[in-house]
Design a protein around this motif. Sequence first.
Motif, mmCIF file in Angstrom:
data_model
loop_
_atom_site.group_PDB
_atom_site.id
_atom_site.type_symbol
_atom_site.label_atom_id
_atom_site.label_comp_id
_atom_site.label_asym_id
_atom_site.label_seq_id
_atom_site.Cartn_x
_atom_site.Cartn_y
_atom_site.Cartn_z
ATOM 1 N N LEU A 72 -15.023 -5.362 -12.630
ATOM 2 C CA LEU A 72 -15.148 -6.261 -13.791
ATOM 3 C C LEU A 72 -16.561 -7.331 -13.479
ATOM 4 C CD1 LEU A 72 -11.379 -8.046 -14.317
ATOM 5 C CD2 LEU A 72 -12.963 -5.964 -15.651
ATOM 6 N N PRO A 73 -17.004 -7.413 -12.387
ATOM 7 C CA PRO A 73 -18.410 -8.157 -12.155
ATOM 8 C C PRO A 73 -19.508 -7.249 -12.607
ATOM 9 C CG PRO A 73 -16.875 -8.818 -10.263
ATOM 10 C CD PRO A 73 -16.280 -7.813 -11.008
ATOM 11 N N SER A 74 -19.366 -6.051 -12.118
ATOM 12 C CA SER A 74 -20.375 -5.258 -12.417
ATOM 13 C C SER A 74 -20.214 -4.909 -14.148
ATOM 14 C CB SER A 74 -20.216 -3.827 -11.705
ATOM 15 O OG SER A 74 -20.501 -4.009 -10.311
ATOM 16 N N LEU A 75 -19.380 -4.614 -14.432
ATOM 17 C CA LEU A 75 -19.079 -4.634 -16.116
ATOM 18 C C LEU A 75 -19.587 -5.794 -16.965
ATOM 19 C CD1 LEU A 75 -18.308 -2.317 -18.026
ATOM 20 C CD2 LEU A 75 -16.028 -3.597 -18.032
ATOM 21 N N ALA A 76 -19.461 -6.714 -16.161
ATOM 22 C CA ALA A 76 -20.160 -8.098 -17.034
ATOM 23 C C ALA A 76 -21.457 -7.998 -16.891
ATOM 24 C CB ALA A 76 -19.178 -9.284 -16.501
ATOM 25 N N ALA A 100 -24.027 1.298 -11.158
ATOM 26 C CA ALA A 100 -23.169 0.397 -10.301
ATOM 27 C C ALA A 100 -21.627 0.435 -10.861
ATOM 28 C CB ALA A 100 -23.521 -0.967 -9.922
ATOM 29 N N THR A 101 -21.721 -0.069 -12.117
ATOM 30 C CA THR A 101 -20.319 0.025 -12.667
ATOM 31 C C THR A 101 -19.698 1.516 -12.729
ATOM 32 O OG1 THR A 101 -21.144 -1.506 -14.284
ATOM 33 C CG2 THR A 101 -18.966 -0.395 -14.886
ATOM 34 N N CYS A 102 -20.224 2.474 -13.233
ATOM 35 C CA CYS A 102 -19.788 3.718 -12.882
ATOM 36 C C CYS A 102 -19.381 4.159 -11.631
ATOM 37 C CB CYS A 102 -21.024 4.728 -13.511
ATOM 38 S SG CYS A 102 -21.147 4.848 -15.131
ATOM 39 N N VAL A 103 -20.415 3.902 -10.453
ATOM 40 C CA VAL A 103 -20.118 4.121 -9.311
ATOM 41 C C VAL A 103 -18.635 3.458 -8.724
ATOM 42 C CG1 VAL A 103 -20.606 3.596 -6.788
ATOM 43 C CG2 VAL A 103 -22.263 4.686 -8.538
ATOM 44 N N SER A 118 -24.208 7.399 -1.956
ATOM 45 C CA SER A 118 -25.250 8.420 -2.257
ATOM 46 C C SER A 118 -25.528 8.303 -3.644
ATOM 47 C CB SER A 118 -25.026 9.765 -1.934
ATOM 48 O OG SER A 118 -24.371 9.961 -0.673
ATOM 49 N N ALA A 119 -24.692 8.381 -4.667
ATOM 50 C CA ALA A 119 -24.966 8.314 -5.957
ATOM 51 C C ALA A 119 -25.784 6.767 -6.401
ATOM 52 C CB ALA A 119 -23.746 8.463 -6.946
ATOM 53 N N LEU A 120 -25.254 5.834 -5.763
ATOM 54 C CA LEU A 120 -25.940 4.514 -5.915
ATOM 55 C C LEU A 120 -27.173 4.496 -5.422
ATOM 56 C CD1 LEU A 120 -25.182 1.412 -7.155
ATOM 57 C CD2 LEU A 120 -24.235 1.004 -4.953
#
Length: 664
Positions: free
Chosen positions: A38-42, A95-98, A246-248
């Motif tokens: 939620l924090p990354s999504l916000a 970051a949200t996807c990760v 690694s993706a991030l």
Amino acid sequence: MTTTTLAVLVPLLPFLGAAAGLLLGRTAPGFVRPLAVLPSLAALALAAIVAVRQGGDAAVDAATELTPTGSVPIELALHIDGFAALVAVLVAFVATCVQIYSTGYLRDDPRYPSYAALVSLFTSAMLLVVYSGDLIVLLVGWEVMGICSYFLVGHYWETPEARAASIKAFLVTKLGDVPFLIGLFALATDAGSFRITKVLSTVANGGLHHPTLIALLLLAGVAGKSAQFPLHTWLPDAMAGPTPVSALIHAATMVAAGVYFVARLLPVFEASSAAMVVLAVMAAVTMAGSGLAALAQDDIKRVLAYSTIGQLGYMTGALAVGDRGAAVFHLLSHGAFKALLFLAAGVIIHASGTNSLAAMSRMGNLRARVPDAFWTMTVALLALAAIPPFSGFFSKESVLGAAEHAATGDTAHIPGVAGWIVLVAGLLAALLTAAYATRLWLLAFHGRGVEAPDHGRQPVAMNAVLWVLAVPSLALGGLAYRVLPDWFDGRDLTPTLTTSVLGTGVALVGGIVTYGAWRHTTALADRAPMGAVAAHPEGDAGLVEAEAIASHTPAYGDVASAPDPADPGRLLLGPLHRHAATGFHLDAVYGALFVRPVLAAASLVRFLDREVVDTYVRGAGTLPRLLGAAVRRAQTGNMQTYVSALLAGTVVLTVAVLLVATGA
């Protein structure tokens, strides 16, 4: 709320999420996943609002003095231009996807709470770098990312590979950060401020007294953080960490920070022609060397790691020819399809029932088992190879077009030689990129290795994220090059005819030649005698174990399988393959030049400390110890002994007095 307030909340929300996750991870595990996502999504939503409000217009600036420091103040400042607004959206999006992907990928990991909190802190630090208007505050985010990468790369600390990789990543990046810090102080001394706007104003007015020295010092830190030659060796080994990490790192944080820093302070580097040529050479060597190394790797994540190094070389190449718009355009495009590539590779690894690395030569029948990963990774590989109309084509062609303009003298203040270096290396890298992308696709999805046990369908969260990332990988480039100039100083990003034809042509040649080599090696393998591959004295399991140790790559899944001999990389590289597979022995060179001398010096210091210094210390304590032993022997506690000694002493004194008197 004002744009400034929203911008402050963007890095603050993931930071608060990280703090809450660390505090509640053990006591309230049910809150861990919401606090991760939620924090990354916000932050993503707020970053998007900030970007819309900024709209490519005048930069948003706000500052307050953090603490009085004398002549050069440190300020808590924001500087949000079009570049910062869009890069922040990319960081928050990836970051949200990760975080969503990790809820499925690490659902059974007992250390998931600390992992999720560190990912949030990592995100917050990168957003701080993006929005910061003060170089010292930027440095804070820069160094926090280094700490987070150390812990996240070493997440599987039970394995020696992860421990070694985390230490290596930390030390190599810190090696670049030392001159980087010196360069920041030198830059602030010349400009009289750490504020980015004041630094750029000083450069514009010709007030920078040591441009070449400052630029080269800063480039050392950029080379370490963005994994550019010669400080790139930590990134392939960092694949020992979880795949979402690694993706991030590769798509939105850490390695993107160095490119973004140069883009933000590009006038500082343009003030020195020598620095621009050095930047061009660094980019060219990085692009060519990483392409060759990627073509020789067997582990799928190491291929993607060297791919990231090469794509970052494109970005630094664009900066070397003075076009930060093209550099950041490729940064945005690359962030989408590289995140997709790593997360799709994570699905493949997860399907094999292990979170370790996966060797492509041992993969079999994966296309049917992981169809979501197959189709989305195909899209991402086409974007990586810069095949039109995928996003990578438009962003890469903007880099080649900028290099062409610089080479022909159309770009002011940029040496023509820098343009030619970037252009030639970029075309060579386009050939190699298409070659290793084709090889990865063929070996991963059409390989003939022994099939690993089927561990069932992958979690919905993982597959859903792949399709979300596939959209910008497919459509971002075609839309962005028309819209982004408003955010990128009005620079035209339209592909030019010459570089488009050349770039696409060499990419097609690379893909076709690789496919032909694969067909040839497959035909040879089919004609080979049965059992020829398993001629290792310990059987197939021994062969896998030996090759895994030699290449620092764990065996694929839980099966002991012989590798597929139909590897086009060996045929294409020939005798160069052995050297490319080890990264051209650069680690061995560093070991001989730096590690062994340091260890030898440490051994000498230890010898001198033990055999010389300690000898004097021990000698200084020996005499008092002997005197103490003698006194201790006299203190027996026996009254007869004391009386006898007293009488003996009295007799001795009496005799002595008589002798003296007689002599007198």
